[in-house]
Design a protein around this motif. Structure first.
Motif, PDB file in Angstrom:
ATOM      1  N   LEU A  64       0.831  -1.208   0.000  1.00 21.36           N
ATOM      2  CA  LEU A  64       0.000   0.000   0.000  1.00 21.36           C
ATOM      3  C   LEU A  64       0.866   1.259   0.000  1.00 21.36           C
ATOM      4  CD1 LEU A  64      -2.717   1.471   0.265  1.00 21.36           C
ATOM      5  CD2 LEU A  64      -2.523   1.190   2.753  1.00 21.36           C
ATOM      6  N   LEU A  65       1.864   1.300   0.874  1.00 24.10           N
ATOM      7  CA  LEU A  65       2.711   2.492   0.978  1.00 24.10           C
ATOM      8  C   LEU A  65       3.602   2.658  -0.245  1.00 24.10           C
ATOM      9  CD1 LEU A  65       3.608   2.260   4.758  1.00 24.10           C
ATOM     10  CD2 LEU A  65       2.111   3.931   3.665  1.00 24.10           C
ATOM     11  N   GLY A  66       4.084   1.537  -0.809  1.00 23.65           N
ATOM     12  CA  GLY A  66       4.839   1.619  -2.053  1.00 23.65           C
ATOM     13  C   GLY A  66       3.975   2.147  -3.182  1.00 23.65           C
ATOM     14  N   TRP A  67       2.736   1.711  -3.222  1.00 20.07           N
ATOM     15  CA  TRP A  67       1.771   2.156  -4.237  1.00 20.07           C
ATOM     16  C   TRP A  67       1.505   3.655  -4.116  1.00 20.07           C
ATOM     17  CZ3 TRP A  67      -4.161   1.239  -3.639  1.00 20.07           C
ATOM     18  CH2 TRP A  67      -4.834   1.668  -4.790  1.00 20.07           C
ATOM     19  N   PHE A 147      -4.595   6.083 -14.911  1.00 14.17           N
ATOM     20  CA  PHE A 147      -3.555   5.200 -15.456  1.00 14.17           C
ATOM     21  C   PHE A 147      -2.412   5.021 -14.466  1.00 14.17           C
ATOM     22  CE2 PHE A 147      -5.500   6.377 -19.571  1.00 14.17           C
ATOM     23  CZ  PHE A 147      -5.614   5.117 -20.129  1.00 14.17           C
ATOM     24  N   GLU A 148      -2.057   6.094 -13.771  1.00 10.76           N
ATOM     25  CA  GLU A 148      -0.949   6.041 -12.821  1.00 10.76           C
ATOM     26  C   GLU A 148      -1.271   5.143 -11.627  1.00 10.76           C
ATOM     27  OE1 GLU A 148       2.532   6.300 -11.071  1.00 10.76           O
ATOM     28  OE2 GLU A 148       2.113   7.120 -13.044  1.00 10.76           O
ATOM     29  N   LEU A 149      -2.479   5.258 -11.102  1.00 11.51           N
ATOM     30  CA  LEU A 149      -2.878   4.407  -9.977  1.00 11.51           C
ATOM     31  C   LEU A 149      -2.835   2.932 -10.355  1.00 11.51           C
ATOM     32  CD1 LEU A 149      -5.846   6.477  -8.488  1.00 11.51           C
ATOM     33  CD2 LEU A 149      -3.748   5.829  -7.267  1.00 11.51           C
ATOM     34  N   ALA A 150      -3.330   2.622 -11.551  1.00 10.66           N
ATOM     35  CA  ALA A 150      -3.343   1.228 -12.001  1.00 10.66           C
ATOM     36  C   ALA A 150      -1.914   0.715 -12.197  1.00 10.66           C
ATOM     37  CB  ALA A 150      -4.127   1.102 -13.304  1.00 10.66           C
ATOM     38  N   ALA A 151      -1.057   1.516 -12.838  1.00  9.84           N
ATOM     39  CA  ALA A 151       0.317   1.092 -13.105  1.00  9.84           C
ATOM     40  C   ALA A 151       1.107   0.927 -11.811  1.00  9.84           C
ATOM     41  CB  ALA A 151       1.004   2.114 -14.008  1.00  9.84           C
ATOM     42  N   ALA A 152       0.954   1.875 -10.888  1.00 13.88           N
ATOM     43  CA  ALA A 152       1.689   1.808  -9.614  1.00 13.88           C
ATOM     44  C   ALA A 152       1.265   0.585  -8.812  1.00 13.88           C
ATOM     45  CB  ALA A 152       1.455   3.090  -8.809  1.00 13.88           C
ATOM     46  N   LEU A 153      -0.014   0.252  -8.860  1.00 13.54           N
ATOM     47  CA  LEU A 153      -0.493  -0.920  -8.126  1.00 13.54           C
ATOM     48  C   LEU A 153       0.091  -2.200  -8.713  1.00 13.54           C
ATOM     49  CD1 LEU A 153      -2.270  -2.224  -5.996  1.00 13.54           C
ATOM     50  CD2 LEU A 153      -4.171  -2.158  -7.630  1.00 13.54           C
ATOM     51  N   VAL A 154       0.031  -2.341 -10.030  1.00 12.68           N
ATOM     52  CA  VAL A 154       0.556  -3.542 -10.682  1.00 12.68           C
ATOM     53  C   VAL A 154       2.056  -3.676 -10.427  1.00 12.68           C
ATOM     54  CG1 VAL A 154       1.001  -4.645 -12.909  1.00 12.68           C
ATOM     55  CG2 VAL A 154      -1.233  -3.614 -12.455  1.00 12.68           C
ATOM     56  N   TRP A 155       2.791  -2.573 -10.573  1.00 15.01           N
ATOM     57  CA  TRP A 155       4.243  -2.605 -10.387  1.00 15.01           C
ATOM     58  C   TRP A 155       4.596  -3.027  -8.965  1.00 15.01           C
ATOM     59  CZ3 TRP A 155       8.295  -0.773  -7.596  1.00 15.01           C
ATOM     60  CH2 TRP A 155       9.556  -0.795  -8.184  1.00 15.01           C
ATOM     61  N   ASN A 156       3.930  -2.453  -7.982  1.00 14.34           N
ATOM     62  CA  ASN A 156       4.248  -2.773  -6.590  1.00 14.34           C
ATOM     63  C   ASN A 156       3.824  -4.187  -6.212  1.00 14.34           C
ATOM     64  OD1 ASN A 156       5.407  -0.465  -4.749  1.00 14.34           O
ATOM     65  ND2 ASN A 156       4.088   0.532  -6.250  1.00 14.34           N
ATOM     66  N   LEU A 157       2.727  -4.656  -6.756  1.00 17.64           N
ATOM     67  CA  LEU A 157       2.329  -6.041  -6.496  1.00 17.64           C
ATOM     68  C   LEU A 157       3.394  -7.011  -7.007  1.00 17.64           C
ATOM     69  CD1 LEU A 157      -1.501  -5.992  -7.304  1.00 17.64           C
ATOM     70  CD2 LEU A 157      -0.453  -6.529  -5.090  1.00 17.64           C
ATOM     71  N   ILE A 158       3.840  -6.788  -8.241  1.00 11.09           N
ATOM     72  CA  ILE A 158       4.858  -7.672  -8.822  1.00 11.09           C
ATOM     73  C   ILE A 158       6.168  -7.579  -8.042  1.00 11.09           C
ATOM     74  CG2 ILE A 158       6.299  -8.078 -10.859  1.00 11.09           C
ATOM     75  CD1 ILE A 158       3.936  -7.137 -12.570  1.00 11.09           C
ATOM     76  N   TYR A 159       6.600  -6.369  -7.779  1.00 11.04           N
ATOM     77  CA  TYR A 159       7.890  -6.140  -7.135  1.00 11.04           C
ATOM     78  C   TYR A 159       7.900  -6.661  -5.700  1.00 11.04           C
ATOM     79  CZ  TYR A 159      12.347  -3.576  -7.154  1.00 11.04           C
ATOM     80  OH  TYR A 159      13.682  -3.239  -7.147  1.00 11.04           O
ATOM     81  N   CYS A 160       6.873  -6.308  -4.927  1.00 15.83           N
ATOM     82  CA  CYS A 160       6.837  -6.698  -3.514  1.00 15.83           C
ATOM     83  C   CYS A 160       6.600  -8.195  -3.334  1.00 15.83           C
ATOM     84  CB  CYS A 160       5.757  -5.900  -2.782  1.00 15.83           C
ATOM     85  SG  CYS A 160       6.149  -4.150  -2.615  1.00 15.83           S
TER      86      CYS A 160
END
Length: 223
Positions: A64-67, A147-160
């Motif tokens: 959540l905080l990374g997102w 678009f930014e919210l969706a991208a940040a969520l996907v990126w952080n899910l994959i990364y974390c």
């Protein structure tokens, strides 16, 4: 080895006390156009996920905080572009560097529209330049934010999740360090290859669609 263990113990203590703040600020600062070039924000978020696997932090809160940090960092770049910060550095040494990257970001934004905001998260450091360019050409913030919210969520899910399960699958801290190193090398290699492919594609697109990029270039110069 004692030195490494001491450093790791200090880092663990900091994450035990300030882990969530470190994750948030790391994600935020790493996603600003200038600080992101020197700050290892992605690594700080990854470490948060690793410590979550050891019970020091909560993985959902790390994600959540990374997102939120990533979203706010790129939103900061957007508003800097909207406020005309680019023109403030036109007479500095940064001008040539920024212009080169922002021209590429402008072409990418012109070709792909709003989806380029999403795609840019997976192409090296392009996301910050797309964000600041989107602001400079007055791309609607409501669309940018979606678009930014969706991208940040996907990126952080994959990364974390990658960091979390990577740490959970090894048996000692030494192996964790080795696994992290290999993981980061793999990410760097993928980013390098993706950047090379992107450069070739952008060159072809720029030559083929020069007329289509003219409106954005003009809007950027007049902003």
């Amino acid at each position: 080895m004692d030195f490494i263990n001491n450093v790791l113990e200090i880092v663990k203590q900091q994450y035990s006390s300030y882990g969530y703040l470190i994750v948030f600020l790391g994600a935020y600062l790493e996603n600003t156009v200038l600080l992101g070039l020197i700050l290892p924000g992605g690594s700080l978020v990854l470490l948060g996920a690793i410590y979550a696997s050891q019970g020091t932090l909560s993985l959902p809160l790390v994600i959540l905080l990374g997102w939120l940090g990533m979203f706010l960092g790129n939103s900061t770049d957007y508003w800097l572009g909207r406020l005309g910060v680019y023109h403030a550095v036109e007479k500095t040494r940064l001008h040539r560097y920024l212009k080169s990257h922002m021209d590429k970001a402008a072409a990418f934004l012109q070709k792909n529209g709003g989806i380029s905001i999403f795609l840019s998260h997976f192409i090296g450091h392009l996301r910050s330049f797309v964000a600041i360019t989107a602001g400079a050409v007055k791309f609607p913030y409501s669309q940018f934010a979606r678009f930014e919210l969706a991208a940040a969520l996907v990126w952080n899910l994959i990364y974390c999740l990658s960091g979390y399960f990577l740490a959970s699958s090894v048996s000692s801290i030494d192996n964790v360090i080795l696994a992290i190193g290999l993981f980061m090398v793999g990410l760097f290699a993928l980013g390098w290859a993706g950047n090379k492919i992107r450069q070739r594609l952008v060159e072809r697109v720029t030559k083929r669609e020069a007329r289509r990029t003219a409106p954005i270039t003009k809007a950027f110069e007049e902003s």
